[in-house]
Design a protein around this motif. Structure first.
Motif, PDB file in Angstrom:
ATOM      1  N   PRO A 207       0.819  -1.219   0.000  1.00 54.34           N
ATOM      2  CA  PRO A 207       0.000   0.000   0.000  1.00 54.34           C
ATOM      3  C   PRO A 207       0.851   1.266   0.000  1.00 54.34           C
ATOM      4  N   GLU A 208       1.989   1.214   0.666  1.00 52.74           N
ATOM      5  CA  GLU A 208       2.859   2.385   0.732  1.00 52.74           C
ATOM      6  C   GLU A 208       3.460   2.704  -0.638  1.00 52.74           C
ATOM      7  N   THR A 209       3.900   1.659  -1.350  1.00 54.31           N
ATOM      8  CA  THR A 209       4.460   1.882  -2.688  1.00 54.31           C
ATOM      9  C   THR A 209       3.387   2.354  -3.655  1.00 54.31           C
ATOM     10  N   ALA A 210       2.197   1.756  -3.566  1.00 57.96           N
ATOM     11  CA  ALA A 210       1.097   2.190  -4.432  1.00 57.96           C
ATOM     12  C   ALA A 210       0.774   3.667  -4.202  1.00 57.96           C
ATOM     13  N   LYS A 211       0.796   4.095  -2.954  1.00 57.07           N
ATOM     14  CA  LYS A 211       0.553   5.502  -2.643  1.00 57.07           C
ATOM     15  C   LYS A 211       1.623   6.387  -3.275  1.00 57.07           C
ATOM     16  N   GLU A 212       2.878   5.952  -3.214  1.00 51.64           N
ATOM     17  CA  GLU A 212       3.962   6.732  -3.819  1.00 51.64           C
ATOM     18  C   GLU A 212       3.778   6.869  -5.327  1.00 51.64           C
ATOM     19  N   LEU A 213       3.343   5.794  -5.977  1.00 48.25           N
ATOM     20  CA  LEU A 213       3.124   5.850  -7.418  1.00 48.25           C
ATOM     21  C   LEU A 213       1.969   6.789  -7.758  1.00 48.25           C
ATOM     22  N   ILE A 214       0.895   6.688  -6.994  1.00 44.05           N
ATOM     23  CA  ILE A 214      -0.262   7.558  -7.225  1.00 44.05           C
ATOM     24  C   ILE A 214       0.130   9.016  -7.071  1.00 44.05           C
ATOM     25  N   HIS A 215       0.879   9.328  -6.037  1.00 42.19           N
ATOM     26  CA  HIS A 215       1.279  10.720  -5.822  1.00 42.19           C
ATOM     27  C   HIS A 215       2.304  11.186  -6.855  1.00 42.19           C
ATOM     28  N   ALA A 216       3.119  10.263  -7.363  1.00 40.95           N
ATOM     29  CA  ALA A 216       4.087  10.638  -8.389  1.00 40.95           C
ATOM     30  C   ALA A 216       3.379  11.043  -9.681  1.00 40.95           C
ATOM     31  N   TYR A 217       2.383  10.253 -10.090  1.00 34.12           N
ATOM     32  CA  TYR A 217       1.627  10.596 -11.302  1.00 34.12           C
ATOM     33  C   TYR A 217       0.619  11.710 -11.049  1.00 34.12           C
ATOM     34  N   GLY A 218       0.109  11.768  -9.803  1.00 38.95           N
ATOM     35  CA  GLY A 218      -0.949  12.695  -9.446  1.00 38.95           C
ATOM     36  C   GLY A 218      -2.265  11.949  -9.372  1.00 38.95           C
ATOM     37  N   ALA A 219      -2.988  12.106  -8.276  1.00 33.36           N
ATOM     38  CA  ALA A 219      -4.252  11.384  -8.114  1.00 33.36           C
ATOM     39  C   ALA A 219      -5.263  11.745  -9.192  1.00 33.36           C
ATOM     40  N   ASP A 220      -5.091  12.892  -9.821  1.00 35.93           N
ATOM     41  CA  ASP A 220      -5.997  13.295 -10.901  1.00 35.93           C
ATOM     42  C   ASP A 220      -5.649  12.645 -12.233  1.00 35.93           C
ATOM     43  N   LYS A 221      -4.616  11.774 -12.248  1.00 34.30           N
ATOM     44  CA  LYS A 221      -4.211  11.090 -13.478  1.00 34.30           C
ATOM     45  C   LYS A 221      -4.300   9.567 -13.345  1.00 34.30           C
ATOM     46  N   VAL A 222      -4.943   9.080 -12.289  1.00 33.49           N
ATOM     47  CA  VAL A 222      -4.989   7.635 -12.021  1.00 33.49           C
ATOM     48  C   VAL A 222      -6.428   7.134 -12.118  1.00 33.49           C
ATOM     49  N   LEU A 223      -6.608   5.965 -12.746  1.00 35.28           N
ATOM     50  CA  LEU A 223      -7.915   5.349 -12.916  1.00 35.28           C
ATOM     51  C   LEU A 223      -7.947   3.992 -12.210  1.00 35.28           C
ATOM     52  N   TRP A 224      -9.065   3.722 -11.519  1.00 35.29           N
ATOM     53  CA  TRP A 224      -9.225   2.404 -10.899  1.00 35.29           C
ATOM     54  C   TRP A 224      -9.672   1.407 -11.952  1.00 35.29           C
ATOM     55  N   ALA A 225      -9.114   0.204 -11.916  1.00 34.67           N
ATOM     56  CA  ALA A 225      -9.445  -0.803 -12.919  1.00 34.67           C
ATOM     57  C   ALA A 225      -9.003  -2.172 -12.433  1.00 34.67           C
ATOM     58  N   THR A 226      -9.609  -3.209 -13.009  1.00 27.05           N
ATOM     59  CA  THR A 226      -9.315  -4.582 -12.573  1.00 27.05           C
ATOM     60  C   THR A 226      -8.625  -5.435 -13.625  1.00 27.05           C
ATOM     61  N   ASP A 227      -8.540  -4.958 -14.873  1.00 26.95           N
ATOM     62  CA  ASP A 227      -8.015  -5.792 -15.958  1.00 26.95           C
ATOM     63  C   ASP A 227      -8.863  -7.055 -16.126  1.00 26.95           C
ATOM     64  N   PHE A 228     -10.190  -6.904 -15.924  1.00 27.18           N
ATOM     65  CA  PHE A 228     -11.085  -8.047 -16.094  1.00 27.18           C
ATOM     66  C   PHE A 228     -10.752  -8.782 -17.387  1.00 27.18           C
ATOM     67  N   PRO A 229     -10.694 -10.121 -17.382  1.00 22.94           N
ATOM     68  CA  PRO A 229     -11.078 -11.050 -16.305  1.00 22.94           C
ATOM     69  C   PRO A 229      -9.913 -11.516 -15.443  1.00 22.94           C
ATOM     70  N   MET A 230      -8.840 -10.745 -15.387  1.00 28.15           N
ATOM     71  CA  MET A 230      -7.660 -11.220 -14.661  1.00 28.15           C
ATOM     72  C   MET A 230      -7.839 -11.188 -13.150  1.00 28.15           C
ATOM     73  N   TRP A 231      -8.561 -10.183 -12.640  1.00 30.12           N
ATOM     74  CA  TRP A 231      -8.672 -10.020 -11.203  1.00 30.12           C
ATOM     75  C   TRP A 231     -10.116  -9.724 -10.814  1.00 30.12           C
ATOM     76  N   GLU A 232     -10.512 -10.185  -9.633  1.00 30.72           N
ATOM     77  CA  GLU A 232     -11.864  -9.951  -9.134  1.00 30.72           C
ATOM     78  C   GLU A 232     -11.977  -8.548  -8.532  1.00 30.72           C
ATOM     79  N   SER A 233     -13.123  -7.926  -8.716  1.00 33.09           N
ATOM     80  CA  SER A 233     -13.326  -6.568  -8.208  1.00 33.09           C
ATOM     81  C   SER A 233     -13.212  -6.484  -6.695  1.00 33.09           C
ATOM     82  N   THR A 234     -13.717  -7.500  -5.994  1.00 30.82           N
ATOM     83  CA  THR A 234     -13.691  -7.436  -4.525  1.00 30.82           C
ATOM     84  C   THR A 234     -12.261  -7.398  -4.003  1.00 30.82           C
ATOM     85  N   SER A 235     -11.393  -8.241  -4.530  1.00 26.84           N
ATOM     86  CA  SER A 235     -10.007  -8.260  -4.049  1.00 26.84           C
ATOM     87  C   SER A 235      -9.264  -6.994  -4.466  1.00 26.84           C
TER      88      SER A 235
END
Length: 265
Positions: A207-235
């Motif tokens: 979670p700490e590294t993910a936060k660093e990546l989000i802040h590096a790109y900017g939270a206004d440039k990040v999209l939530w996604a699952t790469d369906f069908p690779m990963w389940e939405s809940t996880s």
């Protein structure tokens, strides 16, 4: 409930979905529990409150382009208000311009390419030819980015593509560098025309590294996604919720950024 857009979803016709999912599973050597059909996508997304999906598929040969784009368009029209569709191109097509015009005619809103599946490098002439045609039509492009096993879509190839088309909106999937997340961030963060999605990434990042990546790109440039069908939405949502973000940042990533980029009301 928080409104959510899933910004990276591969879908397949029911009759070939099992074969397509097996191909993805074998390519990445990952267990996958989802079946790749539209019904499965919606059922999975309902578990976390997804209200809209960006759907697409990838042509591995030029002859697949038309049928895939027609399939994506059909599903968009069959689910009004639920799907935005991106078309596919293949760099070896003899009529990139015609393929793009048909994408627009079908009502699709952008283009998705996968250099590693399609075996072309982002810094070669055939990629630039596609980029120029897409840019002329004002469409965004989503690009699978990064793979330590290949040398097609890694950051050093994406960077010249971004620089050549500074007005082209590019979505770099997987934080713009699957399997080389930090390297991609170091080379690409701050590029004005680059958005990224967080699909197929959170399983490998703290979670700490993910936060660093989000802040590096900017939270206004990040999209939530699952790469369906690779990963389940809940996880994927569970992992996303472990990242220490403000409510404003969370809302941007889960909904607002994608809604603005896709022109949703």
């Amino acid at each position: 409930m928080q409104k959510v857009i899933n910004s990276h979803c591969h879908i397949y016709p029911d009759k070939i979905a099992a074969k397509a999912v097996k191909g993805i599973r074998d390519f990445y050597d990952l267990h996958m529990s989802l079946n790749g059909t539209v019904d499965d996508l919606i059922e999975d997304g309902n578990k976390v409150g997804v209200c809209h999906y960006l759907i697409h598929s990838v042509a591995t040969t030029p002859k697949q382009v038309q049928s895939i784009n027609e399939f994506i368009s059909f599903e968009v029209k069959s689910h009004p208000g639920l799907f935005t569709g991106f078309g596919t191109l293949h760099p070896d097509s003899e009529d990139i311009e015609g393929d793009l015009d048909y994408i627009i005619e079908l009502g699709l809103k952008g283009v998705k390419v996968h250099p590693d599946f399609q075996q072309f490098a982002l810094n070669e002439e055939k990629a630039f030819k596609m980029g120029e045609a897409i840019n002329e039509r004002g469409l965004p492009i989503m690009i699978h980015c990064g793979d330590f096993r290949y040398n097609y879509s890694n950051p050093e190839h994406l960077k010249p593509f971004l620089e050549k088309f500074p007005d082209l909106t590019v979505i770099g999937a997987h934080f713009a560098g699957w399997s080389m997340w930090e390297k991609a961030t170091e080379e690409l963060a701050g590029t004005p025309n680059l958005f990224v999605d967080c699909s197929s990434s959170l399983y490998a990042l703290s979670p700490e590294t993910a936060k660093e990546l989000i802040h590096a790109y900017g939270a206004d440039k990040v999209l939530w996604a699952t790469d369906f069908p690779m990963w389940e939405s809940t996880s994927e949502m569970e992992m996303f919720n472990k990242i220490d973000l403000t409510e404003e940042e969370r809302n941007l990533i889960l909904f607002e950024n994608a809604a603005k980029l896709l022109g949703l009301k």
